[in-house]
Design a protein around this motif. Structure first.
Motif, mmCIF file in Angstrom:
data_model
loop_
_atom_site.group_PDB
_atom_site.id
_atom_site.type_symbol
_atom_site.label_atom_id
_atom_site.label_comp_id
_atom_site.label_asym_id
_atom_site.label_seq_id
_atom_site.Cartn_x
_atom_site.Cartn_y
_atom_site.Cartn_z
ATOM 1 N N SER A 20 40.166 25.440 46.794
ATOM 2 C CA SER A 20 39.562 25.698 45.483
ATOM 3 C C SER A 20 39.060 27.130 45.378
ATOM 4 C CB SER A 20 38.411 24.715 45.244
ATOM 5 O OG SER A 20 38.877 23.375 45.241
ATOM 6 N N GLU A 21 38.472 27.650 46.468
ATOM 7 C CA GLU A 21 38.007 29.039 46.461
ATOM 8 C C GLU A 21 39.177 30.008 46.295
ATOM 9 O OE1 GLU A 21 34.041 28.540 49.312
ATOM 10 O OE2 GLU A 21 35.981 29.124 50.179
ATOM 11 N N ALA A 22 40.293 29.709 46.968
ATOM 12 C CA ALA A 22 41.481 30.564 46.804
ATOM 13 C C ALA A 22 42.027 30.466 45.390
ATOM 14 C CB ALA A 22 42.549 30.169 47.820
ATOM 15 N N GLY A 23 41.961 29.261 44.795
ATOM 16 C CA GLY A 23 42.402 29.109 43.411
ATOM 17 C C GLY A 23 41.548 29.918 42.449
ATOM 18 N N THR A 24 40.252 30.006 42.719
ATOM 19 C CA THR A 24 39.370 30.829 41.884
ATOM 20 C C THR A 24 39.703 32.307 42.041
ATOM 21 O OG1 THR A 24 37.608 29.187 42.085
ATOM 22 C CG2 THR A 24 36.970 31.402 41.387
ATOM 23 N N ASP A 25 39.967 32.736 43.268
ATOM 24 C CA ASP A 25 40.362 34.134 43.487
ATOM 25 C C ASP A 25 41.658 34.454 42.731
ATOM 26 O OD1 ASP A 25 38.166 34.485 45.099
ATOM 27 O OD2 ASP A 25 39.257 34.157 46.972
ATOM 28 N N GLU A 26 42.582 33.507 42.739
ATOM 29 C CA GLU A 26 43.834 33.708 42.006
ATOM 30 C C GLU A 26 43.569 33.837 40.505
ATOM 31 O OE1 GLU A 26 48.037 31.350 41.008
ATOM 32 O OE2 GLU A 26 46.568 30.477 42.379
ATOM 33 N N ALA A 27 42.712 32.946 39.974
ATOM 34 C CA ALA A 27 42.398 33.000 38.545
ATOM 35 C C ALA A 27 41.706 34.311 38.187
ATOM 36 C CB ALA A 27 41.520 31.812 38.157
ATOM 37 N N LEU A 28 40.837 34.817 39.069
ATOM 38 C CA LEU A 28 40.188 36.092 38.819
ATOM 39 C C LEU A 28 41.193 37.236 38.777
ATOM 40 C CD1 LEU A 28 37.023 35.723 41.095
ATOM 41 C CD2 LEU A 28 37.006 36.080 38.616
ATOM 42 N N ALA A 29 42.138 37.230 39.731
ATOM 43 C CA ALA A 29 43.160 38.282 39.743
ATOM 44 C C ALA A 29 44.024 38.207 38.490
ATOM 45 C CB ALA A 29 44.010 38.166 41.005
ATOM 46 N N GLN A 30 44.358 36.993 38.062
ATOM 47 C CA GLN A 30 45.166 36.835 36.849
ATOM 48 C C GLN A 30 44.393 37.306 35.615
ATOM 49 O OE1 GLN A 30 46.288 32.686 36.970
ATOM 50 N NE2 GLN A 30 48.136 33.101 38.150
ATOM 51 N N TYR A 31 43.087 37.055 35.600
ATOM 52 C CA TYR A 31 42.268 37.525 34.479
ATOM 53 C C TYR A 31 42.274 39.056 34.414
ATOM 54 C CZ TYR A 31 38.108 38.910 31.915
ATOM 55 O OH TYR A 31 37.257 39.532 31.045
ATOM 56 N N GLU A 32 42.058 39.695 35.550
ATOM 57 C CA GLU A 32 42.053 41.159 35.571
ATOM 58 C C GLU A 32 43.412 41.714 35.152
ATOM 59 O OE1 GLU A 32 40.752 42.472 39.379
ATOM 60 O OE2 GLU A 32 38.772 41.566 39.217
ATOM 61 N N GLN A 33 44.485 41.056 35.604
ATOM 62 C CA GLN A 33 45.824 41.501 35.221
ATOM 63 C C GLN A 33 46.041 41.326 33.720
ATOM 64 O OE1 GLN A 33 48.100 43.079 36.869
ATOM 65 N NE2 GLN A 33 49.622 43.035 35.218
ATOM 66 N N THR A 34 45.543 40.230 33.161
ATOM 67 C CA THR A 34 45.689 39.988 31.723
ATOM 68 C C THR A 34 44.957 41.051 30.914
ATOM 69 O OG1 THR A 34 45.868 37.593 32.110
ATOM 70 C CG2 THR A 34 45.325 38.307 29.879
ATOM 71 N N VAL A 35 43.755 41.422 31.354
ATOM 72 C CA VAL A 35 42.991 42.452 30.649
ATOM 73 C C VAL A 35 43.716 43.796 30.707
ATOM 74 C CG1 VAL A 35 40.855 43.791 30.676
ATOM 75 C CG2 VAL A 35 40.772 41.316 30.971
ATOM 76 N N LEU A 36 44.157 44.171 31.889
ATOM 77 C CA LEU A 36 44.841 45.463 32.024
ATOM 78 C C LEU A 36 46.157 45.481 31.255
ATOM 79 C CD1 LEU A 36 44.171 46.166 35.814
ATOM 80 C CD2 LEU A 36 43.027 47.190 33.832
ATOM 81 N N GLN A 37 46.870 44.354 31.262
ATOM 82 C CA GLN A 37 48.118 44.273 30.507
ATOM 83 C C GLN A 37 47.854 44.376 29.010
ATOM 84 O OE1 GLN A 37 51.377 43.970 31.933
ATOM 85 N NE2 GLN A 37 51.839 44.599 29.829
ATOM 86 N N ALA A 38 46.754 43.769 28.560
ATOM 87 C CA ALA A 38 46.391 43.870 27.142
ATOM 88 C C ALA A 38 46.085 45.309 26.764
ATOM 89 C CB ALA A 38 45.189 42.973 26.849
ATOM 90 N N MET A 39 45.366 46.014 27.634
ATOM 91 C CA MET A 39 45.082 47.428 27.369
ATOM 92 C C MET A 39 46.377 48.238 27.311
ATOM 93 S SD MET A 39 41.865 47.851 26.920
ATOM 94 C CE MET A 39 41.963 49.636 26.929
ATOM 95 N N GLN A 40 47.290 47.954 28.224
ATOM 96 C CA GLN A 40 48.582 48.662 28.211
ATOM 97 C C GLN A 40 49.345 48.365 26.930
ATOM 98 O OE1 GLN A 40 51.112 47.918 31.629
ATOM 99 N NE2 GLN A 40 52.950 48.376 30.452
ATOM 100 N N ASP A 41 49.381 47.087 26.535
ATOM 101 C CA ASP A 41 50.102 46.712 25.313
ATOM 102 C C ASP A 41 49.553 47.473 24.103
ATOM 103 O OD1 ASP A 41 51.593 44.971 26.815
ATOM 104 O OD2 ASP A 41 50.517 43.170 26.179
ATOM 105 N N ALA A 42 48.224 47.490 23.983
ATOM 106 C CA ALA A 42 47.616 48.122 22.807
ATOM 107 C C ALA A 42 47.850 49.634 22.802
ATOM 108 C CB ALA A 42 46.124 47.803 22.775
#
Length: 497
Positions: free
Chosen positions: A382-404
């Motif tokens: 579960s802790e590794a799953g949370t780390d994965e979700a955090l990394a995906q969140y950061e990637q989503t934010v950075l990708q959104a900034m790139q898109d805009a």
């Protein structure tokens, strides 16, 4: 296990003393993935004076001032199957949340039993007992029949001492909010897809009309060149050169028609209709809708708050964090309060009477002590799953900034391209007018006039292509800003059904 006749007052006292503890990490919110953006800094690529840092409108397609497009977008948002799929998943998530919340309440069931029993008495009481019975002058019956009636209420309540069920509710709530964001994201995607398909359709229709006009002029030039060849005023090379231009131009028409058909089919499916259903509405050609002269883009912080894919990724982090608490709760014992109340009697008439009543109430304790290794592995998972979700969140934010930022750059540069091509088209139009005047005065030939007109149509062709790309860049920018969801009210009702 505690005895079933444990006193109710003591059981409730134990529950009160142990209740209220929630194990596992509390969710502290997502990390700061884009520090500069979240401090209110402007977009890096919003360098044009026509881009203003005010909140953009949610229903951005209305700024294109095309009523047919607006109707198609609204229809797609209400009927598109992708939006309906996301809405159905949202309803599923809300149902799961209801189930997890209900798990906190006791489980109560009722049972009613009516039995006719036959007991083989002689087989059990033979021998010594038989002798006693015989000596007394009584015979032992082979079997004995009797009725038994029972009506009872059973209750079970698992006390959430360590908060495992509370964490499950947190996870289900976060997943429900992620599903809600997925509905909004589907609306953003659908609105942009409809608009881009519509703009592509109008651009292809315009370019097809220009291509057919250019081919007609070139066919006329071939005919005039053949007449001049017959009169000895032109060579075969001139005729073949013009014929090559004509065939090359005419060959482009089928590609534009195919693009028109593809766009018509795409729009029909986006509004949940069969291909061909919107042909009557859209086949009459219209100009490409153009973006407004001034563009509201807001700021990165507003975009990050608005984009539903970022909201969805953040809620998935919260759900993963809650799952850790559920796993940690398995390290501790479970306490259940169980109870039973009812009536038992061999006479059905006694059911409901005080004399036939029975009850029991008490706690049970279960603790999977030997499963600690398995439970610890689940915690690490579960802790590794949370780390994965955090990394995906950061990637989503950075990708959104790139898109805009990329969309802002493309839009601004394409605007400059359209302006230059508009000037080139205007210049070609003036040249065509001057050529017509010279032809009227007899100073140039008709073939020269047709060649200048061909160049004018080529300039218009380039401008039409650039205008369609410009509007599509505008649509892509609105999509990157996370616009187009939550309105109008009918779409909210669709989600809530």
């Amino acid at each position: 296990m505690f005895p079933l006749n444990f006193r109710p007052g003591l059981a409730l006292a134990v529950a009160g003393l142990l209740g209220g503890c929630v194990v596992g990490p509390d969710y502290a919110g997502p990390p700061v993935a884009a520090p500069r953006a979240e401090t209110g800094a402007p977009f890096v690529r919003a360098t044009s004076t026509r881009m203003v840092a005010v909140d953009p409108p949610a229903r951005w397609w209305t700024s294109l001032r095309d009523p047919i497009l607006s109707d198609l977008v609204e229809e797609a948002l209400a009927t598109n199957t992708n939006v309906q799929v996301a809405s159905a998943r949202l309803r599923q998530s809300r149902a799961v949340l209801g189930q997890r919340t209900a798990d906190l309440a006791p489980s109560i069931s009722t049972n009613t039993v009516a039995l006719n029993n036959q007991v083989p008495v002689r087989d059990f009481v033979g021998g010594g007992l038989g002798g006693l019975a015989g000596g007394a002058g009584g015979a032992i019956p082979k079997s004995m029949n009797f009725d038994l009636y029972n009506a009872s209420f059973d209750a079970t309540w698992e006390i959430d001492i360590f908060g495992g069920k509370q964490r499950a509710i947190e996870q289900a709530a976060a997943q429900g909010e992620a599903a809600e964001a997925a509905v909004a994201d589907a609306q953003v995607q659908v609105a942009a897809e409809v608009a881009q398909a519509y703009v592509t359709l109008r651009g292809a229709q315009r370019r097809l009309a220009l291509t057919l006009r250019a081919a007609s002029l070139q066919r006329e030039a071939v005919g005039l060149s053949q007449q001049r060849l017959a009169g000895g005023a032109a060579s075969s090379l001139d005729v073949e050169r013009l014929r090559t231009q004509f065939e090359t131009t005419a060959s482009q028409a089928p590609a534009f028609q195919a693009q028109i058909d593809q766009s018509l089919n795409q729009i029909a499916v986006l509004v949940s209709r069969e291909p061909g259903a919107v042909d009557a509405l859209l086949k009459p050609a219209r100009s490409v809708p153009m973006p407004p002269s001034t563009l509201a883009v807001g700021d990165p912080a507003g975009m990050l708050r608005r984009r539903p894919d970022i909201r969805r990724a953040e809620r998935q982090v919260a759900a993963a964090n809650a799952q850790i608490g559920q796993a940690v709760a398995k390290l501790f014992p479970k306490v259940n309060l169980i109870g039973n109340a009812g009536w038992v009697s061999p006479n059905i008439g006694s059911i409901g009477s005080l004399a036939a009543s029975t009850y029991n109430l008490g706690p049970t304790l279960s603790w999977s002590i030997l499963d600690f290794g398995r439970t610890l592995a689940q915690i690490r998972q579960s802790e590794a799953g949370t780390d994965e979700a955090l990394a995906q969140y950061e990637q989503t934010v950075l990708q959104a900034m790139q898109d805009a930022e990329t969309a802002l750059s493309r839009y601004g540069n394409q605007r400059a391209t359209v302006a230059r091509l508009a000037r080139a088209s205007a210049s070609a139009g003036k040249a065509s007018m001057l050529t017509d005047q010279r032809n009227t005065a007899g100073t140039i030939s008709t073939i020269d006039v047709l060649d200048v007109e061909r160049q004018r149509l080529q300039a218009e062709q380039s401008l039409a292509q650039a205008q369609a790309e410009y509007t599509n860049d505008y649509v892509a920018l609105q999509k990157s800003l996370g616009l187009g969801w939550g309105l109008p009210t009918e779409r909210v009702a669709l989600v809530q059904r």
